[in-house]
Design an enzyme around this catalytic site. Structure first.
Site, PDB file in Angstrom:
ATOM      1  NE  ARG A 218      -1.467  -2.269   2.691  1.00 28.20           N
ATOM      2  CZ  ARG A 218      -1.752  -3.569   2.362  1.00 28.20           C
ATOM      3  NH1 ARG A 218      -2.909  -4.064   1.826  1.00 28.20           N
ATOM      4  NH2 ARG A 218      -0.760  -4.653   2.557  1.00 28.20           N
TER       5      ARG A 218
ATOM      6  CG  HIS B  82       3.420   3.797   8.473  1.00 30.27           C
ATOM      7  ND1 HIS B  82       3.699   4.647   7.361  1.00 30.27           N
ATOM      8  CD2 HIS B  82       3.052   2.718   7.986  1.00 30.27           C
ATOM      9  CE1 HIS B  82       3.146   3.995   6.322  1.00 30.27           C
ATOM     10  NE2 HIS B  82       3.212   2.783   6.661  1.00 30.27           N
TER      11      HIS B  82
HETATM   12  N1  ASP Z   1       1.884  -2.151   6.877  1.00 34.09           N
HETATM   13  C1  ASP Z   1       2.001  -1.700   8.340  1.00 34.09           C
HETATM   14  C2  ASP Z   1       3.507  -1.374   8.549  1.00 34.09           C
HETATM   15  O1  ASP Z   1       4.308  -1.311   7.337  1.00 34.09           O
HETATM   16  C3  ASP Z   1       1.530  -2.451   9.002  1.00 34.09           C
HETATM   17  C4  ASP Z   1       2.095  -3.896   9.090  1.00 34.09           C
HETATM   18  O2  ASP Z   1       2.780  -4.145   8.336  1.00 34.09           O
HETATM   19  O3  ASP Z   1       1.456  -4.527   9.955  1.00 34.09           O
HETATM   20  O4  ASP Z   1       3.650  -0.690   9.667  1.00 34.09           O
HETATM   21  N1   CP Z   2      -0.428  -0.205   5.832  1.00 34.77           N
HETATM   22  C1   CP Z   2       0.907  -0.373   5.102  1.00 34.77           C
HETATM   23  O1   CP Z   2       1.838   0.317   5.378  1.00 34.77           O
HETATM   24  O2   CP Z   2       0.920  -1.058   4.028  1.00 34.77           O
HETATM   25  P1   CP Z   2       2.082  -1.793   3.267  1.00 34.77           P
HETATM   26  O3   CP Z   2       3.046  -2.370   4.495  1.00 34.77           O
HETATM   27  O4   CP Z   2       1.601  -2.538   2.446  1.00 34.77           O
HETATM   28  O5   CP Z   2       2.662  -0.597   2.755  1.00 34.77           O
END
Ligand code: ASP
Ligand code: CP
Length: 351
Positions: A88, A165
Site C-alpha cells: 500500500r 509511520h
Molecule cells: N503495513 C504496516 C506497516 O508497515 C502495518 C503492518 O505491516 O502490519 O507498518
Molecule cells: N499500511 C501499510 O503500510 O501497508 P504496506 O506495508 O503494504 O505498505
C-alpha cells in the site's frame, strides 16, 4: 473551492515528514481538508468506470475540473527506497506522485549498489541528486535520522523499524473523519501488537490532538504500547486504559476498533511469535454479540493492513469493515502531502 485557511501548512514546504508529532490540530485538520479536495478532484477528473451514486454526482461538479491534477507536479521526481516490503505505502505514494503529473524513479534495493557495500548515507546522497522527494522505509529506527542528515530533499518516512509511520496515521484519521464525520468525542481501541506496531505509535500520538473520549490499548501482556508513547499520552491528558482482550464490555463502547497484525518480522525468537499468533481474531459474530442487533452507535473496524488472520474474512462484506476503504484514503492523503511539500496548495485551490 474551499474556505479553509491553509496558511498553517506553509511551514511544511520542502520539509521531511518523520513523525506524527510534527502537526498541531489546525495543521492536521487542514491536511484532511486538502485530502478531501484531492478525493473530489480525483473522482471528477478520473471517474471510475463503475460509478456509485456519490461519485456520479461529483463527476458533474465543474468546480473540481480545474486545475488539472496531472499538471500540478509536472517535472517532479519521487524516488521510493523501500528496504522492507510494502504494497500500500509504496503503490499509493507512487500513484499519488503520478496522478499529480510527477514521475517515479524506482530503485529496487536488491538491484542497487547497496549489495556492493554502499552505505545508506551514500545511497541517499546519490538519489538526492536525482529526486525532488524520497520515500524511505527501513527496518532500523535510526535509519531515518541518518537519511535526513544527508538529504537536501524532503523524505517521507514510510516506516522506520518499530518507530513511526506518520502518513499512515494521517490517513487513519482521514478515514475516521470520512466514515464517522468527526474526530472529537470518539472512543477508540488499538488492538494487537502495540509494542512493535509503528502505525499505532504514530496514531496514538496523532489522536492526542483531538478530544478523544477514551482510548483502549489492548494487547497481549508481552506486546504493550512502549513506555515513551504511554508517557506522551499521559502528558496530553488522554483518557486511556490498558486491556488484554477485546471484551464485549469494551466492544460495545467503541466507535473505532483499530486492529493490527502481530509483527512477525520483529521477533528474534520465532517460538515467541508462534506462542502469540492468533491471540485475537475479530469476526462478525463477535461484533454482533457485543453490539447487538440495534447498536447504540456506529462502529467501524480499521486495520493498516496487511491482514494475516486477525480479522476473519467473514467481516469483509460487513458495512462496519472500513479497512479496504481506509486503503483508498491513503492515496488522496498522500496526494495532499505532496501538494503541501511542493508548495502547490494555492495552485490547487485556485488562489
Ligand atoms: N503495513 C504496516 C506497516 O508497515 C502495518 C503492518 O505491516 O502490519 O507498518
Ligand atoms: N499500511 C501499510 O503500510 O501497508 P504496506 O506495508 O503494504 O505498505
Amino acid at each position: 473551492m474551499s474556505i479553509f485557511n491553509f496558511d498553517c501548512l506553509k511551514q511544511f514546504q520542502g520539509v521531511s515528514i518523520c513523525s506524527a508529532t510534527q502537526f498541531n490540530r489546525e495543521q492536521a485538520e487542514a491536511i484532511l481538508e486538502l485530502a478531501s479536495i484531492m478525493r473530489k478532484m480525483d473522482a471528477v477528473q478520473n471517474p471510475s468506470p463503475k460509478q456509485d451514486a456519490a461519485s456520479s454526482v461529483l463527476v458533474n461538479d465543474d468546480k473540481f475540473q480545474q486545475p488539472r491534477l496531472n499538471s500540478i507536479l509536472n517535472g517532479k521526481i519521487l524516488v521510493p527506497l523501500f528496504f522492507e516490503n510494502s504494497t500500500r505505502t509504496f503503490s499509493s505514494f507512487c500513484a499519488a506522485m503520478q496522478k499529480l503529473g510527477g514521475g517515479v524513479s524506482y530503485l529496487p534495493i536488491e538491484a542497487s549498489s547497496i549489495s556492493k557495500g554502499e552505505t545508506l548515507e551514500d545511497t541517499i546522497r546519490t538519489v538526492d541528486c536525482y529526486a525532488d522527494a524520497i520515500c524511505l522505509r527501513h527496518p532500523q529506527q535510526e535509519a531515518l535520522a541518518k537519511a535526513c542528515s544527508v538529504a537536501e530533499h524532503p523524505i517521507m518516512n514510510c516506516g522506520n523499524g518499530i518507530g513511526e509511520h506518520p502518513s499512515q496515521s494521517l490517513l487513519d484519521i482521514f478515514t475516521m473523519q470520512q466514515e464517522l464525520g468527526r474526530l472529537d468525542g470518539l472512543t477508540i481501541a488499538l488492538l494487537g501488537d502495540l509494542k512493535h506496531g509503528r502505525t499505532v505509535h504514530s496514531l496514538a500520538k496523532l489522536l492526542t490532538l483531538f478530544k478523544i473520549e477514551k482510548l483502549f490499548l489492548i494487547s497481549p501482556e508481552s506486546l504493550p504500547m512502549p513506555a515513551d508513547v504511554v508517557e506522551f499520552l499521559k502528558s496530553k491528558n488522554i483518557n486511556f486504559e490498558f486491556a488484554s482482550s477485546p471484551t464485549n464490555e469494551i466492544l460495545k463502547q467503541l466507535d473505532v476498533l483499530y486492529v493490527t497484525r502481530i509483527q512477525k518480522e520483529r521477533f528474534t525468537n520465532i517460538a515467541d511469535y508462534e506462542a502469540i499468533r492468533g491471540s485475537y481474531i475479530i469476526n462478525k459474530e463477535m461484533l454482533d454479540r457485543a453490539c447487538g442487533s440495534e447498536p447504540s452507535k456506529k462502529l467501524i473496524v480499521m486495520h493498516p493492513l496487511p491482514r494475516v488472520d486477525e480479522i476473519s474474512t467473514d467481516l469483509d462484506d460487513d458495512p462496519r469493515a472500513a479497512y479496504f476503504r481506509q486503503m483508498k484514503c491513503g492515496l488522496h492523503l498522500r496526494m495532499a502531502l505532496f501538494v503541501i511539500c511542493f508548495g502547490k496548495i494555492n495552485a490547487v485551490i485556485g488562489k
